[in-house]
Design a protein around this motif. Structure first.
Motif, PDB file in Angstrom:
ATOM      1  N   ALA A 113     -49.800 -32.270 -11.148  1.00 12.65           N
ATOM      2  CA  ALA A 113     -49.797 -32.774  -9.775  1.00 12.65           C
ATOM      3  C   ALA A 113     -48.379 -32.899  -9.244  1.00 12.65           C
ATOM      4  CB  ALA A 113     -50.504 -34.126  -9.722  1.00 12.65           C
ATOM      5  N   VAL A 114     -47.440 -33.238 -10.131  1.00 11.31           N
ATOM      6  CA  VAL A 114     -46.029 -33.401  -9.789  1.00 11.31           C
ATOM      7  C   VAL A 114     -45.221 -32.821 -10.935  1.00 11.31           C
ATOM      8  CG1 VAL A 114     -44.178 -35.091  -9.489  1.00 11.31           C
ATOM      9  CG2 VAL A 114     -46.355 -35.462  -8.356  1.00 11.31           C
ATOM     10  N   ASP A 115     -44.128 -32.138 -10.615  1.00 16.18           N
ATOM     11  CA  ASP A 115     -43.321 -31.571 -11.696  1.00 16.18           C
ATOM     12  C   ASP A 115     -41.856 -31.500 -11.280  1.00 16.18           C
ATOM     13  OD1 ASP A 115     -42.818 -30.470 -14.200  1.00 16.18           O
ATOM     14  OD2 ASP A 115     -43.085 -28.412 -13.478  1.00 16.18           O
ATOM     15  N   GLY A 116     -40.992 -31.913 -12.196  1.00 14.67           N
ATOM     16  CA  GLY A 116     -39.555 -31.752 -12.008  1.00 14.67           C
ATOM     17  C   GLY A 116     -38.956 -32.579 -10.895  1.00 14.67           C
ATOM     18  N   VAL A 117     -39.485 -33.771 -10.677  1.00 14.31           N
ATOM     19  CA  VAL A 117     -38.978 -34.610  -9.580  1.00 14.31           C
ATOM     20  C   VAL A 117     -37.817 -35.469 -10.060  1.00 14.31           C
ATOM     21  CG1 VAL A 117     -39.493 -36.483  -7.970  1.00 14.31           C
ATOM     22  CG2 VAL A 117     -41.171 -34.654  -8.347  1.00 14.31           C
ATOM     23  N   ASP A 118     -36.694 -35.329  -9.387  1.00 15.15           N
ATOM     24  CA  ASP A 118     -35.526 -36.191  -9.586  1.00 15.15           C
ATOM     25  C   ASP A 118     -35.325 -36.984  -8.302  1.00 15.15           C
ATOM     26  OD1 ASP A 118     -34.774 -35.165 -12.190  1.00 15.15           O
ATOM     27  OD2 ASP A 118     -34.093 -33.360 -11.140  1.00 15.15           O
ATOM     28  N   LEU A 119     -35.250 -38.289  -8.424  1.00 14.53           N
ATOM     29  CA  LEU A 119     -35.153 -39.125  -7.224  1.00 14.53           C
ATOM     30  C   LEU A 119     -34.449 -40.428  -7.554  1.00 14.53           C
ATOM     31  CD1 LEU A 119     -35.942 -39.966  -4.315  1.00 14.53           C
ATOM     32  CD2 LEU A 119     -38.156 -40.698  -5.232  1.00 14.53           C
ATOM     33  N   THR A 120     -33.457 -40.758  -6.753  1.00 17.13           N
ATOM     34  CA  THR A 120     -32.792 -42.054  -6.855  1.00 17.13           C
ATOM     35  C   THR A 120     -32.856 -42.740  -5.501  1.00 17.13           C
ATOM     36  OG1 THR A 120     -31.257 -41.264  -8.559  1.00 17.13           O
ATOM     37  CG2 THR A 120     -30.629 -43.255  -7.360  1.00 17.13           C
ATOM     38  N   VAL A 121     -33.363 -43.966  -5.489  1.00 16.53           N
ATOM     39  CA  VAL A 121     -33.438 -44.747  -4.257  1.00 16.53           C
ATOM     40  C   VAL A 121     -32.552 -45.978  -4.425  1.00 16.53           C
ATOM     41  CG1 VAL A 121     -34.921 -45.983  -2.642  1.00 16.53           C
ATOM     42  CG2 VAL A 121     -35.799 -43.962  -3.841  1.00 16.53           C
ATOM     43  N   PRO A 122     -31.431 -46.048  -3.727  1.00 18.31           N
ATOM     44  CA  PRO A 122     -30.538 -47.202  -3.864  1.00 18.31           C
ATOM     45  C   PRO A 122     -31.119 -48.447  -3.219  1.00 18.31           C
ATOM     46  CG  PRO A 122     -29.722 -45.702  -2.182  1.00 18.31           C
ATOM     47  CD  PRO A 122     -30.898 -45.029  -2.814  1.00 18.31           C
ATOM     48  N   ALA A 123     -30.631 -49.589  -3.630  1.00 19.03           N
ATOM     49  CA  ALA A 123     -31.104 -50.863  -3.102  1.00 19.03           C
ATOM     50  C   ALA A 123     -30.915 -50.912  -1.593  1.00 19.03           C
ATOM     51  CB  ALA A 123     -30.341 -52.021  -3.757  1.00 19.03           C
ATOM     52  N   GLY A 124     -31.959 -51.373  -0.889  1.00 24.02           N
ATOM     53  CA  GLY A 124     -31.893 -51.549   0.553  1.00 24.02           C
ATOM     54  C   GLY A 124     -32.231 -50.320   1.364  1.00 24.02           C
ATOM     55  N   GLU A 125     -32.483 -49.192   0.712  1.00 21.32           N
ATOM     56  CA  GLU A 125     -32.782 -47.968   1.458  1.00 21.32           C
ATOM     57  C   GLU A 125     -34.276 -47.858   1.730  1.00 21.32           C
ATOM     58  OE1 GLU A 125     -30.832 -43.889   0.940  1.00 21.32           O
ATOM     59  OE2 GLU A 125     -32.798 -43.590  -0.009  1.00 21.32           O
ATOM     60  N   PHE A 126     -34.605 -47.311   2.905  1.00 20.89           N
ATOM     61  CA  PHE A 126     -35.983 -47.021   3.292  1.00 20.89           C
ATOM     62  C   PHE A 126     -36.158 -45.510   3.129  1.00 20.89           C
ATOM     63  CE2 PHE A 126     -39.456 -48.977   6.034  1.00 20.89           C
ATOM     64  CZ  PHE A 126     -40.360 -47.947   5.826  1.00 20.89           C
ATOM     65  N   THR A 127     -36.837 -45.098   2.043  1.00 20.76           N
ATOM     66  CA  THR A 127     -37.028 -43.686   1.739  1.00 20.76           C
ATOM     67  C   THR A 127     -38.470 -43.300   2.021  1.00 20.76           C
ATOM     68  OG1 THR A 127     -35.340 -43.741   0.011  1.00 20.76           O
ATOM     69  CG2 THR A 127     -36.911 -41.922  -0.061  1.00 20.76           C
ATOM     70  N   VAL A 128     -38.650 -42.189   2.715  1.00 28.81           N
ATOM     71  CA  VAL A 128     -39.990 -41.724   3.093  1.00 28.81           C
ATOM     72  C   VAL A 128     -40.307 -40.416   2.380  1.00 28.81           C
ATOM     73  CG1 VAL A 128     -41.487 -41.033   4.991  1.00 28.81           C
ATOM     74  CG2 VAL A 128     -39.798 -42.838   5.355  1.00 28.81           C
ATOM     75  N   LEU A 129     -41.517 -40.359   1.808  1.00 32.83           N
ATOM     76  CA  LEU A 129     -42.048 -39.128   1.232  1.00 32.83           C
ATOM     77  C   LEU A 129     -43.057 -38.543   2.203  1.00 32.83           C
ATOM     78  CD1 LEU A 129     -42.785 -40.260  -2.443  1.00 32.83           C
ATOM     79  CD2 LEU A 129     -40.808 -38.953  -1.647  1.00 32.83           C
ATOM     80  N   THR A 130     -42.888 -37.293   2.572  1.00 32.88           N
ATOM     81  CA  THR A 130     -43.849 -36.632   3.436  1.00 32.88           C
ATOM     82  C   THR A 130     -44.074 -35.209   2.933  1.00 32.88           C
ATOM     83  OG1 THR A 130     -44.464 -36.205   5.752  1.00 32.88           O
ATOM     84  CG2 THR A 130     -42.176 -35.727   5.132  1.00 32.88           C
ATOM     85  N   GLY A 131     -45.062 -34.541   3.508  1.00 35.80           N
ATOM     86  CA  GLY A 131     -45.391 -33.191   3.080  1.00 35.80           C
ATOM     87  C   GLY A 131     -46.860 -32.911   3.305  1.00 35.80           C
ATOM     88  N   PRO A 132     -47.289 -31.680   3.094  1.00 34.44           N
ATOM     89  CA  PRO A 132     -48.697 -31.322   3.306  1.00 34.44           C
ATOM     90  C   PRO A 132     -49.612 -32.013   2.306  1.00 34.44           C
ATOM     91  CG  PRO A 132     -47.515 -29.531   2.232  1.00 34.44           C
ATOM     92  CD  PRO A 132     -46.479 -30.536   2.616  1.00 34.44           C
ATOM     93  N   SER A 133     -50.904 -32.021   2.602  1.00 38.29           N
ATOM     94  CA  SER A 133     -51.880 -32.621   1.701  1.00 38.29           C
ATOM     95  C   SER A 133     -51.825 -31.936   0.337  1.00 38.29           C
ATOM     96  CB  SER A 133     -53.291 -32.477   2.281  1.00 38.29           C
ATOM     97  OG  SER A 133     -53.411 -33.208   3.478  1.00 38.29           O
ATOM     98  N   GLY A 134     -51.952 -32.739  -0.713  1.00 38.00           N
ATOM     99  CA  GLY A 134     -51.976 -32.191  -2.056  1.00 38.00           C
ATOM    100  C   GLY A 134     -50.624 -31.937  -2.666  1.00 38.00           C
ATOM    101  N   CYS A 135     -49.554 -32.454  -2.029  1.00 37.77           N
ATOM    102  CA  CYS A 135     -48.219 -32.182  -2.562  1.00 37.77           C
ATOM    103  C   CYS A 135     -47.753 -33.235  -3.562  1.00 37.77           C
ATOM    104  CB  CYS A 135     -47.200 -32.050  -1.421  1.00 37.77           C
ATOM    105  SG  CYS A 135     -46.867 -33.596  -0.560  1.00 37.77           S
ATOM    106  N   GLY A 136     -48.555 -34.255  -3.807  1.00 32.58           N
ATOM    107  CA  GLY A 136     -48.207 -35.226  -4.837  1.00 32.58           C
ATOM    108  C   GLY A 136     -47.490 -36.468  -4.355  1.00 32.58           C
TER     109      GLY A 136
END
Length: 248
Positions: A15-38
């Motif tokens: 469903a998900v592969d190879g995701v690297d993600l860092t969210v620093p303190a206080g940040e508002f991070t949004v995930l978007t994309g087509p249906s079925g993208c995980g």
């Protein structure tokens, strides 16, 4: 929060592969994309509801979760739903009602603590769910399309409230949405995901966070960036190979 090489499988399907993600303190991070993208799978993995098949997930702070549906206890009042979370957090019984009422007031429900869920509108129910998530004083708030079932006007009001709430509390937020407009309106940063398997294919920084919500909705730069994110989401959903662009 930090994710490195995260892969989540359901049987033979990634469903998900190879995701690297860092969210620093206080940040508002949004995930978007087509249906079925995980998007939701990734958020649920951060929340601990799913287990990564490979890679690492590090969440160093306390978290609260708001789902697509409010998932309130129907036999409890609005105050009772928030008090339940306070009880689980170890707040003494004598303090719960006052704390719950303060949290309800914070999300615009002052004076409605005695109402049952069926006496509240959909938007009010989602406000209770947000208040309940805030009851544990989380440093990270995970939100999975929390406004998707609401009418347009209620959705706009809650978008504004969540944007202001995140700004005043400096809570770190990871937010999932299908809406390019909502992504650009709320996020400091928008990550676009593509399916088969789910992965991050584009990153867009939102430069105009200092504008008030109503000013932002009508700003030309907002319209342009919304169109850019829409274009990236469409490209991510295109089964034909396409060049993926990272936007600073």
């Amino acid at each position: 929060m930090e994710l490195h090489g995260v892969r989540v499988e359901y049987g033979p399907v990634a469903a998900v592969d190879g995701v690297d993600l860092t969210v620093p303190a206080g940040e508002f991070t949004v995930l978007t994309g087509p249906s079925g993208c995980g998007k939701t799978t990734l958020l649920r993995t951060v929340a601990g509801f799913e287990t990564a098949t490979a890679g690492t997930v590090r969440v160093r702070r306390s978290t609260g979760v708001v789902f697509q549906q409010p998932r309130l206890f129907p036999w409890r009042t609005a105050r009772g739903n928030v008090s339940y979370a306070l009880a689980r957090h170890g707040v003494p019984r004598a303090e719960r009602a006052v704390r719950a009422d303060a949290l309800l007031a914070r999300v615009g429900l002052a004076g409605l603590g005695d109402r049952r869920s069926w006496e509240l509108s959909g938007g009010q129910q989602q406000r209770v769910a947000i208040a309940r998530a805030l009851a544990t004083e989380p440093e990270i708030l995970l939100m999975d399309e929390p406004f998707s079932a609401l009418d347009a006007l209620t959705r706009e009001r809650l978008q504004e409230e969540v944007r202001e709430l995140a700004a005043t509390t400096r809570t770190t937020v990871l937010f999932v949405t299908h809406s390019a407009e909502e992504a650009v309106l709320l996020g400091h940063r928008v990550l676009v995901m593509a399916p088969a398997p789910g992965r991050v294919v584009a990153e867009v920084t939102v430069p105009f966070r200092d504008l008030a919500t109503e000013q932002l909705r009508t700003a030309p730069e907002f319209t342009a960036l919304r169109a850019r994110v829409t274009e990236l989401v469409r490209a991510a959903g295109d089964p034909a190979p396409a060049a993926r662009t990272r936007t600073a």
